[in-house]
Write an enzyme that holds these catalytic residues in place. Structure first.
Site, mmCIF file in Angstrom:
data_model
loop_
_atom_site.group_PDB
_atom_site.id
_atom_site.type_symbol
_atom_site.label_atom_id
_atom_site.label_comp_id
_atom_site.label_asym_id
_atom_site.label_seq_id
_atom_site.Cartn_x
_atom_site.Cartn_y
_atom_site.Cartn_z
ATOM 1 N N SER A 1 0.847 -1.185 0.000
ATOM 2 C CA SER A 1 0.000 0.000 0.000
ATOM 3 C C SER A 1 0.883 1.236 0.000
ATOM 4 C CB SER A 1 -0.922 -0.041 1.229
ATOM 5 O OG SER A 1 -1.904 0.960 1.160
ATOM 6 N N ASN A 2 0.387 2.356 0.444
ATOM 7 C CA ASN A 2 1.164 3.600 0.516
ATOM 8 C C ASN A 2 0.621 4.437 1.676
ATOM 9 O OD1 ASN A 2 -0.937 5.564 -0.525
ATOM 10 N ND2 ASN A 2 -0.910 4.026 -2.163
#
Ligand code: C5P
Length: 217
Positions: free
Chosen positions: A23-24
């Site tokens: 993810s981020n």
């Protein structure tokens, strides 16, 4: 003007087993601030959000999603009815090729995960837009912010892109304040901020409203 706005926000998660994902650090703050500002401007707002820890903005219809694929399907379903699409979501650009059905067991060895590209939601929608729909993207860049954002504006065939830097400790992800360079396909350029995401959201919504008003004449 009675307008319907579709906004995406937050990160997506791309799993390689049932409990692990890439993810981020996107927190969704900019997208949620835009949803609030659009609602305050009297617009009808659909908000498609990846996993975030933010309260649901009042008067907005929230569609929670997790993966890029879910976001894509939800946005597809809502796009036809919207006048404005604002994609602030930090959609994953790659996803693991394989999602293992069971939790991978650690046995002390290295793990190699193969990634495949995620189809670009904005590019796909821009190719099927109807006349009058306004498409706005965001570009999170670590270097050459303006040049990279301009290239994305052209590649994605959208109307505006808001570029911001995610480099260093003052980067946009999770921060309360931000600085945006807003670029238009018609040559428009305006720097907004540094200011809180609430103020930037109000300025961006006002700008889009002005653009729509001028072009509706
Ligand atoms: O190309 P890049 O991911 O930097 O572009 C960012 C813009 O494109 C954002 O508006 C983001 O929401 C959108 N995007 C998308 N689909 C993807 C990746 C990004 O619509 N798969």
């Amino acid at each position: 003007m009675s307008l319907r706005c579709l906004i995406t926000a937050g990160p997506t998660r791309e799993f390689f087993d049932p409990v692990r994902f890439v993810s981020n650090p996107s927190t969704g703050k900019m997208g949620f601030a835009l949803a609030t500002a659009a609602r305050q401007a009297g617009w009808t707002v659909d908000l498609v959000a990846g996993p975030v820890a933010l309260p649901e903005p009042a008067g907005v219809v929230l569609y929670p999603v997790v993966t890029a694929d879910e976001m894509s399907r939800q946005v597809d379903a809502l796009f036809g009815a919207c006048d404005i699409l604002i994609m602030t979501a930090a959609v994953s650009d790659w996803r693991p090729k394989v999602r293992h059905p069971e939790k991978l067991k650690k046995q002390g060895q290295a793990l190699t995960v193969e990634f495949e590209p995620v189809p670009d939601i904005l590019t796909t929608l821009a190719a099927q837009r109807r006349p009058g729909q306004l498409l706005v993207g965001f570009a999170a860049e670590t270097e050459d912010v303006e040049a990279n954002a301009r290239a994305k504006l052209v590649q994605k065939k959208i109307d505006f892109i808001a570029a911001n830097s995610v480099a260093g400790p003052d980067g946009a992800f999770g921060a309360e304040t931000n600085r945006l360079i807003v670029l238009g396909a018609d040559g428009f350029r305006q720097v907004m901020g540094p200011a809180t995401k609430t103020v930037l959201a109000q300025q961006l919504i006002a700008l889009l409203l002005q653009h729509l008003t001028v072009h509706a004449r």
